[in-house]
Design a protein around this motif. Structure first.
Motif, PDB file in Angstrom:
ATOM      1  N   SER A  67      21.122  59.332  45.989  1.00 59.80           N
ATOM      2  CA  SER A  67      21.564  58.899  44.672  1.00 59.80           C
ATOM      3  C   SER A  67      22.909  59.524  44.324  1.00 59.80           C
ATOM      4  CB  SER A  67      20.521  59.307  43.631  1.00 59.80           C
ATOM      5  OG  SER A  67      20.911  58.886  42.359  1.00 59.80           O
ATOM      6  N   GLY A  68      23.858  58.689  43.926  1.00 64.22           N
ATOM      7  CA  GLY A  68      25.175  59.151  43.529  1.00 64.22           C
ATOM      8  C   GLY A  68      26.120  59.438  44.675  1.00 64.22           C
ATOM      9  N   LEU A  92      21.144  61.727  38.074  1.00 58.45           N
ATOM     10  CA  LEU A  92      21.582  60.454  38.637  1.00 58.45           C
ATOM     11  C   LEU A  92      20.431  59.566  39.059  1.00 58.45           C
ATOM     12  CD1 LEU A  92      24.522  61.802  40.829  1.00 58.45           C
ATOM     13  CD2 LEU A  92      24.709  60.585  38.639  1.00 58.45           C
ATOM     14  N   VAL A  93      19.253  60.166  39.222  1.00 61.31           N
ATOM     15  CA  VAL A  93      18.092  59.413  39.716  1.00 61.31           C
ATOM     16  C   VAL A  93      17.458  58.613  38.595  1.00 61.31           C
ATOM     17  CG1 VAL A  93      15.829  59.586  40.804  1.00 61.31           C
ATOM     18  CG2 VAL A  93      17.679  61.082  41.527  1.00 61.31           C
TER      19      VAL A  93
END
Length: 93
Positions: A67-68, A92-93
């Motif tokens: 993620s990200g 970010l998740v």
């Protein structure tokens, strides 16, 4: 850290029938022993194929992009996963 990502199967369409409705080949793989034949059938078919490959909820699917992260940070194998996410990554998740 038990942050699983998956599709809720009960709310999804029958992807094999959906593929066939568009004139494509639809393949469902439900067990590990069907994987090799399913991939061979997909590669042998001359035209579009939709493969519905079922995996266990606890299984991690590789390759994956964290993620990200950028695609250049792709994780290719399970042994490349280490440590835990910091608070910024969790956001970010």
């Amino acid at each position: 850290e038990s942050r699983y990502a998956e599709s809720y199967s009960d709310s999804l369409p029958d992807f094999v029938k959906l593929a066939e409705a568009y004139g494509w080949k639809g393949i469902r793989i439900e067990r590990p022993d069907q994987l090799e034949d399913g991939i061979a059938a997909m590669l042998a078919h001359d035209g579009p194929v939709m493969v519905d490959c079922m995996v266990a909820k606890l299984a991690n699917c590789f390759p994956m992009i964290p993620s990200g992260a950028a695609h250049t940070d792709m994780i290719l194998q399970a042994n490349e996963v280490s440590g835990t996410m910091d608070d910024e990554a969790k956001a970010l998740v």
